[in-house]
Design a protein around this motif. Sequence first.
Motif, short mmCIF file in Angstrom:
data_model
loop_
_atom_site.label_atom_id
_atom_site.label_comp_id
_atom_site.label_asym_id
_atom_site.label_seq_id
_atom_site.Cartn_x
_atom_site.Cartn_y
_atom_site.Cartn_z
N ASP A 108 2.21 -7.70 43.99
CA ASP A 108 1.61 -8.46 42.91
C ASP A 108 0.09 -8.54 43.03
O ASP A 108 -0.61 -8.59 42.02
CB ASP A 108 2.19 -9.88 42.86
CG ASP A 108 1.69 -10.66 41.66
OD1 ASP A 108 2.03 -10.27 40.52
OD2 ASP A 108 0.94 -11.63 41.85
N LEU A 134 -1.10 -5.60 41.16
CA LEU A 134 -0.89 -5.72 39.72
C LEU A 134 -1.84 -6.75 39.11
O LEU A 134 -2.26 -6.62 37.96
CB LEU A 134 0.56 -6.12 39.45
CG LEU A 134 1.12 -5.84 38.04
CD1 LEU A 134 0.98 -4.37 37.68
CD2 LEU A 134 2.58 -6.27 37.97
N SER A 135 -2.21 -7.76 39.90
CA SER A 135 -3.11 -8.80 39.39
C SER A 135 -4.50 -8.24 39.08
O SER A 135 -5.21 -8.78 38.23
CB SER A 135 -3.23 -9.94 40.40
OG SER A 135 -3.87 -9.51 41.59
N SER A 159 -4.14 -7.14 35.62
CA SER A 159 -4.02 -8.25 34.68
C SER A 159 -5.37 -8.91 34.43
O SER A 159 -5.61 -9.48 33.36
CB SER A 159 -3.00 -9.28 35.18
OG SER A 159 -3.45 -9.94 36.33
N THR A 181 -1.19 -13.31 30.36
CA THR A 181 -0.61 -12.15 31.03
C THR A 181 0.65 -12.54 31.79
O THR A 181 0.72 -13.62 32.38
CB THR A 181 -1.60 -11.49 32.02
OG1 THR A 181 -1.99 -12.45 33.01
CG2 THR A 181 -2.82 -10.95 31.30
N ARG A 236 3.15 -10.78 34.68
CA ARG A 236 3.28 -9.66 35.62
C ARG A 236 4.68 -9.63 36.21
O ARG A 236 5.20 -10.65 36.66
CB ARG A 236 2.26 -9.79 36.76
CG ARG A 236 0.83 -9.92 36.32
CD ARG A 236 -0.13 -9.74 37.49
NE ARG A 236 0.08 -10.69 38.57
CZ ARG A 236 -0.54 -11.87 38.66
NH1 ARG A 236 -1.39 -12.24 37.72
NH2 ARG A 236 -0.32 -12.67 39.69
#
Length: 286
Positions: A40, A43-44, A47, A57, A59
């Motif tokens: 994560d 992925l952040s 975002s 957002t 995720r």
Amino acid sequence: MADDEIDYNIVFPDAVTSERHWQGTKEPVVVLLGWAGCKDKHLSKYSSIYNEQGCVTIRYTAQLKSVFISESFGFKELSGTALKLLEVLYDYEVENSPVFFHIFSNGGFMLYRYVVELLHSDKQFSSLRVIGAVVDSAPGSANVRGALRALTATLGPRVNPVLWCVLTALFAVTVFLLRVVLYPITKYVHRNHYDAMADHPPPWPQLYLYSGADRVIRHKDVEDMVGTLRRHGVPVESVDFASSAHVSHFRDFPVQYTQRCRDFLVACMASGEESQGRSRRLVQAQ
């Protein structure tokens, strides 16, 4: 977490940022679907492209067993995950906001396939207004070598060498038999994500970001999908970053990548507002 829950993260923008970018209209909800094995914290970073643009957002990254095992053996486990993910929009009462997807690699694209199928067929989600999607390093089709590279990268160097050999051998044999040799038969039971999306693509605008240097997803697979979408009349754009590795376009070209995503989102919002305005005028004229 309970068995019927999924492990996602949602971020809401502050009101000032949202108003500055969207000026009174509902800010978009951007759903980011990570690649297999994606953490994560990685992925952040993606975002944040949209958080700084005043977007909500969400995720989520599908579990490894769902991507590499369930899908390989033809189990539609990700279909249930897609349902729970769409229900999150209702849980946070953002179902009336414009929805935008950002998908990574085959791991994200497999889940996206089931999301699209639900949006096509389930009355519960018929009111959701999807305005567009960005697809990063996907989709790939019947590429056993690329799948093995993805699995190797996901498992990492700390895995016991014997276990690594066993897992990769089993995975390679399974994928080759079910998804290549027997696919002319098994496709009637469970079509792969590539063919399913090529046959019934979503109608909203799409942006494909890929690279000729990607050793996991063949650039030809992406280009063929883009061509298929155009033949279906779907608005689609594509960018070949040429030299960046798999899901590394943002790392290698941060400014260009960020600008492309933001410009595409703004264009999709404008197109969505125009379409909604036409619908309102038609209703008023009746």
